[in-house]
Structures are given as C-alpha cells and as structure tokens.
Design a protein around this motif. Structure first.
Motif, PDB file in Angstrom:
ATOM      1  N   MET A  62      -5.376  -0.675  -3.890  1.00 62.23           N
ATOM      2  CA  MET A  62      -4.961   0.020  -2.673  1.00 62.23           C
ATOM      3  C   MET A  62      -6.018  -0.103  -1.583  1.00 62.23           C
ATOM      4  O   MET A  62      -5.691  -0.327  -0.422  1.00 62.23           O
ATOM      5  CB  MET A  62      -4.666   1.497  -2.975  1.00 62.23           C
ATOM      6  CG  MET A  62      -3.422   1.715  -3.806  1.00 62.23           C
ATOM      7  SD  MET A  62      -3.188   3.452  -4.263  1.00 62.23           S
ATOM      8  CE  MET A  62      -2.809   4.173  -2.662  1.00 62.23           C
ATOM      9  N   ALA A  63      -7.286   0.041  -1.958  1.00 57.07           N
ATOM     10  CA  ALA A  63      -8.366  -0.090  -0.978  1.00 57.07           C
ATOM     11  C   ALA A  63      -8.396  -1.498  -0.392  1.00 57.07           C
ATOM     12  O   ALA A  63      -8.546  -1.676   0.817  1.00 57.07           O
ATOM     13  CB  ALA A  63      -9.710   0.259  -1.621  1.00 57.07           C
ATOM     14  N   CYS A 115       1.273   4.318  -2.715  1.00 50.74           N
ATOM     15  CA  CYS A 115       1.179   5.736  -2.345  1.00 50.74           C
ATOM     16  C   CYS A 115       2.402   6.505  -2.831  1.00 50.74           C
ATOM     17  O   CYS A 115       2.278   7.601  -3.390  1.00 50.74           O
ATOM     18  CB  CYS A 115       1.026   5.898  -0.833  1.00 50.74           C
ATOM     19  SG  CYS A 115      -0.593   5.483  -0.189  1.00 50.74           S
ATOM     20  N   MET A 117      -1.564   8.957   4.384  1.00 52.07           N
ATOM     21  CA  MET A 117      -2.248   7.674   4.207  1.00 52.07           C
ATOM     22  C   MET A 117      -1.259   6.515   4.297  1.00 52.07           C
ATOM     23  O   MET A 117      -1.531   5.507   4.957  1.00 52.07           O
ATOM     24  CB  MET A 117      -2.998   7.662   2.866  1.00 52.07           C
ATOM     25  CG  MET A 117      -4.195   8.592   2.866  1.00 52.07           C
ATOM     26  SD  MET A 117      -4.979   8.961   1.264  1.00 52.07           S
ATOM     27  CE  MET A 117      -4.766   7.507   0.310  1.00 52.07           C
ATOM     28  N   TYR A 130       0.842  -1.201   0.000  1.00 48.35           N
ATOM     29  CA  TYR A 130       0.000   0.000   0.000  1.00 48.35           C
ATOM     30  C   TYR A 130       0.883   1.260   0.000  1.00 48.35           C
ATOM     31  O   TYR A 130       0.662   2.188  -0.785  1.00 48.35           O
ATOM     32  CB  TYR A 130      -0.921  -0.008   1.221  1.00 48.35           C
ATOM     33  CG  TYR A 130      -1.804   1.201   1.330  1.00 48.35           C
ATOM     34  CD1 TYR A 130      -3.064   1.221   0.757  1.00 48.35           C
ATOM     35  CD2 TYR A 130      -1.381   2.343   2.014  1.00 48.35           C
ATOM     36  CE1 TYR A 130      -3.881   2.335   0.858  1.00 48.35           C
ATOM     37  CE2 TYR A 130      -2.186   3.458   2.118  1.00 48.35           C
ATOM     38  CZ  TYR A 130      -3.433   3.448   1.532  1.00 48.35           C
ATOM     39  OH  TYR A 130      -4.231   4.569   1.617  1.00 48.35           O
ATOM     40  N   THR A 139      -6.343   2.145  -7.530  1.00 52.68           N
ATOM     41  CA  THR A 139      -6.907   2.569  -6.244  1.00 52.68           C
ATOM     42  C   THR A 139      -7.801   1.491  -5.633  1.00 52.68           C
ATOM     43  O   THR A 139      -7.931   1.428  -4.409  1.00 52.68           O
ATOM     44  CB  THR A 139      -7.656   3.909  -6.370  1.00 52.68           C
ATOM     45  OG1 THR A 139      -8.632   3.814  -7.413  1.00 52.68           O
ATOM     46  CG2 THR A 139      -6.684   5.045  -6.678  1.00 52.68           C
ATOM     47  N   LEU A 148      -1.319  11.770   0.554  1.00 51.48           N
ATOM     48  CA  LEU A 148      -0.822  10.433   0.216  1.00 51.48           C
ATOM     49  C   LEU A 148       0.212   9.949   1.227  1.00 51.48           C
ATOM     50  O   LEU A 148       0.203   8.773   1.618  1.00 51.48           O
ATOM     51  CB  LEU A 148      -0.222  10.428  -1.191  1.00 51.48           C
ATOM     52  CG  LEU A 148      -1.233  10.485  -2.330  1.00 51.48           C
ATOM     53  CD1 LEU A 148      -0.561  10.967  -3.611  1.00 51.48           C
ATOM     54  CD2 LEU A 148      -1.884   9.126  -2.529  1.00 51.48           C
ATOM     55  N   ALA A 150      -5.587  -1.871   2.088  1.00 53.23           N
ATOM     56  CA  ALA A 150      -5.901  -1.163   3.330  1.00 53.23           C
ATOM     57  C   ALA A 150      -6.936  -1.929   4.140  1.00 53.23           C
ATOM     58  O   ALA A 150      -6.849  -1.983   5.374  1.00 53.23           O
ATOM     59  CB  ALA A 150      -6.399   0.255   3.021  1.00 53.23           C
ATOM     60  N   THR A 184      -9.076   6.306   0.809  1.00 50.57           N
ATOM     61  CA  THR A 184      -8.710   5.453  -0.317  1.00 50.57           C
ATOM     62  C   THR A 184      -9.953   4.937  -1.030  1.00 50.57           C
ATOM     63  O   THR A 184      -9.999   4.912  -2.270  1.00 50.57           O
ATOM     64  CB  THR A 184      -7.836   4.273   0.151  1.00 50.57           C
ATOM     65  OG1 THR A 184      -6.697   4.790   0.835  1.00 50.57           O
ATOM     66  CG2 THR A 184      -7.370   3.433  -1.020  1.00 50.57           C
ATOM     67  N   CYS A 185     -10.962   4.524  -0.275  1.00 48.65           N
ATOM     68  CA  CYS A 185     -12.203   4.024  -0.882  1.00 48.65           C
ATOM     69  C   CYS A 185     -12.923   5.127  -1.661  1.00 48.65           C
ATOM     70  O   CYS A 185     -13.420   4.889  -2.769  1.00 48.65           O
ATOM     71  CB  CYS A 185     -13.114   3.429   0.177  1.00 48.65           C
ATOM     72  SG  CYS A 185     -12.502   1.864   0.842  1.00 48.65           S
TER      73      CYS A 185
END
Length: 123
Positions: free
Chosen positions: A113-114, A13, A60, A9, A110, A57, A117, A87-88
C-alpha cells in the motif's frame, strides 16, 4: 499507471475496512491486529479502535484517489501526502509488532500500500 495504483490502493483500503468490520462483529482475529494481544475476538476497547480506523482508511483511500485525478473528488494535494505518511507509519508498525501473525499478513500488505501511494504521489 497512477490511476491503476490509486485504484489498487483504494481496494486494499476497502478490504481492510471489511477486516475491521469483522473485528467489530467479533471474528476471532485478535492475533492479526493491535499487537496480537488478544487471542480470539477483541474486547470492547479493541473493537472501538477498529471502528475508529474505518473513517481513517476511507479518508486515505479517497485522498489517494483524488491525488491520482479521480473525477469528482478534487481534494487538496496535501491530503494525499497525509495518506501516504499514515500508510508508511502503519507499515512500520506492522513490521515491528510483537504479533508474528500480524507481521506476516499486514507487514507485506501495508508495504505494498505504501509503495502504491508513493507511485501516486510522486507521479
């Protein structure tokens, strides 16, 4: 698994930060960001938005790393939930953007990435 997901993740970023730096520097990638309104380099307002996204970013990435137990961070757990939420939202926005290029590139990125996370925050 959680630490690996957090590292991946954070890597996404960081890659996105480098993309934003490219936008700020004037790379002609306007079709891939901010709704694809600009073909070519972004105007000053778009570059400022790219600059503002960099600290977000980085926050996060650090929040998810901290949630995974990365040594030396120790941030409150809620920061990871904030990072997951942001992120969502970003993933949804990238899927509904009018820019086909942005949907093709950033929608999947993304979304991954979600998912990463979620792995970290629900472990």
């Amino acid at each position: 698994m959680t630490v690996s997901a957090a590292h991946l993740y954070a890597t996404f970023c960081l890659a996105t930060v480098f993309f934003q730096i490219g936008l700020i520097a004037g790379l002609p990638l306007g079709r891939y960001t901010q709704g694809g309104k600009h073909d070519g380099a972004l105007p000053l307002s778009g570059r400022l938005m790219a600059a503002l996204s960099i600290p977000v970013l980085l926050f996060m990435a650090l929040a998810i790393l901290s949630a995974a137990g990365f040594p030396g961070l120790g941030w409150p757990q809620w920061t990871g939930w904030v990072a997951l939420s942001v992120t969502c939202v970003i993933a949804v926005l990238n899927w509904i953007t009018p820019s086909e290029e942005e949907r093709r590139v950033w929608g999947p990125v993304t979304s991954v990435m979600a998912a990463l996370a979620i792995v970290v925050m629900t472990a």
